[in-house]
Design a protein around this motif. Structure first.
Motif, PDB file in Angstrom:
ATOM      1  N   UNK A 124      28.485  40.010 -24.475  1.00  0.00           N
ATOM      2  CA  UNK A 124      27.822  40.565 -23.298  1.00  0.00           C
ATOM      3  C   UNK A 124      28.630  40.260 -22.034  1.00  0.00           C
ATOM      4  N   UNK A 125      29.200  39.073 -21.966  1.00  0.00           N
ATOM      5  CA  UNK A 125      30.042  38.719 -20.818  1.00  0.00           C
ATOM      6  C   UNK A 125      31.267  39.605 -20.708  1.00  0.00           C
ATOM      7  N   UNK A 126      31.883  39.922 -21.852  1.00  0.00           N
ATOM      8  CA  UNK A 126      33.059  40.817 -21.839  1.00  0.00           C
ATOM      9  C   UNK A 126      32.657  42.208 -21.356  1.00  0.00           C
ATOM     10  N   UNK A 127      31.502  42.686 -21.784  1.00  0.00           N
ATOM     11  CA  UNK A 127      31.032  44.005 -21.330  1.00  0.00           C
ATOM     12  C   UNK A 127      30.812  43.994 -19.823  1.00  0.00           C
ATOM     13  N   UNK A 128      30.183  42.944 -19.322  1.00  0.00           N
ATOM     14  CA  UNK A 128      29.935  42.854 -17.880  1.00  0.00           C
ATOM     15  C   UNK A 128      31.250  42.784 -17.110  1.00  0.00           C
ATOM     16  N   UNK A 129      32.232  42.048 -17.639  1.00  0.00           N
ATOM     17  CA  UNK A 129      33.552  41.983 -17.008  1.00  0.00           C
ATOM     18  C   UNK A 129      34.196  43.362 -16.938  1.00  0.00           C
ATOM     19  N   UNK A 130      33.871  44.227 -17.900  1.00  0.00           N
ATOM     20  CA  UNK A 130      34.417  45.586 -17.936  1.00  0.00           C
ATOM     21  C   UNK A 130      33.563  46.552 -17.102  1.00  0.00           C
ATOM     22  N   UNK A 131      32.622  46.014 -16.313  1.00  0.00           N
ATOM     23  CA  UNK A 131      31.782  46.794 -15.406  1.00  0.00           C
ATOM     24  C   UNK A 131      30.823  47.740 -16.140  1.00  0.00           C
ATOM     25  N   UNK A 132      30.416  47.381 -17.338  1.00  0.00           N
ATOM     26  CA  UNK A 132      29.458  48.174 -18.099  1.00  0.00           C
ATOM     27  C   UNK A 132      28.036  47.802 -17.690  1.00  0.00           C
ATOM     28  N   UNK A 133      27.077  48.685 -17.997  1.00  0.00           N
ATOM     29  CA  UNK A 133      25.667  48.388 -17.771  1.00  0.00           C
ATOM     30  C   UNK A 133      25.147  47.651 -19.000  1.00  0.00           C
ATOM     31  N   UNK A 134      24.737  46.422 -18.800  1.00  0.00           N
ATOM     32  CA  UNK A 134      24.244  45.571 -19.886  1.00  0.00           C
ATOM     33  C   UNK A 134      22.899  45.003 -19.468  1.00  0.00           C
ATOM     34  N   UNK A 135      21.921  45.151 -20.354  1.00  0.00           N
ATOM     35  CA  UNK A 135      20.608  44.565 -20.095  1.00  0.00           C
ATOM     36  C   UNK A 135      20.212  43.720 -21.277  1.00  0.00           C
ATOM     37  N   UNK A 136      19.206  42.892 -21.071  1.00  0.00           N
ATOM     38  CA  UNK A 136      18.760  42.007 -22.136  1.00  0.00           C
ATOM     39  C   UNK A 136      17.245  42.004 -22.216  1.00  0.00           C
ATOM     40  N   UNK A 137      16.754  41.785 -23.432  1.00  0.00           N
ATOM     41  CA  UNK A 137      15.332  41.592 -23.682  1.00  0.00           C
ATOM     42  C   UNK A 137      15.196  40.433 -24.656  1.00  0.00           C
ATOM     43  N   UNK A 138      14.074  39.718 -24.607  1.00  0.00           N
ATOM     44  CA  UNK A 138      13.907  38.567 -25.502  1.00  0.00           C
ATOM     45  C   UNK A 138      14.027  38.962 -26.982  1.00  0.00           C
ATOM     46  N   UNK A 139      14.652  38.075 -27.744  1.00  0.00           N
ATOM     47  CA  UNK A 139      14.736  38.253 -29.200  1.00  0.00           C
ATOM     48  C   UNK A 139      13.557  37.525 -29.831  1.00  0.00           C
ATOM     49  N   UNK A 140      12.967  38.091 -30.887  1.00  0.00           N
ATOM     50  CA  UNK A 140      11.836  37.423 -31.536  1.00  0.00           C
ATOM     51  C   UNK A 140      12.272  36.146 -32.257  1.00  0.00           C
ATOM     52  N   UNK A 141      11.344  35.220 -32.465  1.00  0.00           N
ATOM     53  CA  UNK A 141      11.683  33.922 -33.065  1.00  0.00           C
ATOM     54  C   UNK A 141      12.410  34.025 -34.408  1.00  0.00           C
ATOM     55  N   UNK A 142      12.033  34.973 -35.273  1.00  0.00           N
ATOM     56  CA  UNK A 142      12.700  35.072 -36.575  1.00  0.00           C
ATOM     57  C   UNK A 142      14.163  35.498 -36.438  1.00  0.00           C
TER      58      UNK A 142
END
Length: 194
Positions: A124-142
């Protein structure tokens, strides 16, 4: 969530997932220029009933939800550090890189198209460094436990090397040649010697 692994010995652990994108109304002064915005809504287990093409799930007063099936979140051994960093944060999450489609062919106007889904903090950090649109949502416990087990098996913490004190480093001149410093007084004929 079911894993999608092939029978070959080199198969990577993976989860089949679908991405849900949401269009919501913008409030406040910026709504004058942009009345709507797209955000990542969720990452869910992919189901055969979803099919293979993106489809509109909900459209009410302009607010929309689109389902994008057919993604595979794979785990790579050489990115074990990125998974370790993700699962050791207070809120482990999915990372989704998405772009707006150039030509509207699925809807009357451009919609966001997810490109790739990952569980790696480093990716995700590499994508952000490349100026891409990156979003995140919580991952479930499993999913978090699945990634945690993978990271525990494959992530090797690099031992910290002791840094040598600067006083022990050799002196070099501006050309990289070894230089020496002497505290002795130079001997030779001075101006007052006859």
């Amino acid at each position: 969530m079911s894993t999608a692994e092939s029978s070959s010995p080199a198969a990577r652990p993976a989860l089949d997932v679908a991405v849900v994108m949401r269009r919501e109304r913008v409030h406040g002064p910026s709504a004058h220029w942009q009345p709507w915005r797209w955000i990542l809504d969720s990452v869910v287990p992919d189901e055969p009933a979803f099919g293979t093409a993106p489809r509109l799930l909900h459209d009410h007063d302009g607010a929309q939800r689109w389902l994008h099936p057919g993604f595979k979140a794979e785990l790579f051994r050489d990115d074990a550090e990125g998974y370790h960093l993700n699962v050791t944060t207070p809120a482990p999450c999915w990372f989704v890189l998405w772009r707006m489609e150039e030509e509207p062919h699925l809807a009357d106007e451009p919609i966001p198209l997810p490109v790739v889904v990952s569980l790696s903090y480093n990716e995700a950090g590499r994508w952000l460094d490349a100026q891409e649109t990156v979003e995140q949502v919580p991952a479930p416990p499993e999913v978090v436990e699945w990634v945690r087990a993978f990271a525990a098996e494959h992530y090797v913490i690099e031992p910290k090397r002791r840094k040598r004190p600067e006083s022990f480093r050799p002196l070099v001149d501006r050309f990289g040649n070894v230089a020496s410093v002497s505290t002795e007084k130079k001997r030779g004929r001075g101006a007052g010697d006859v």
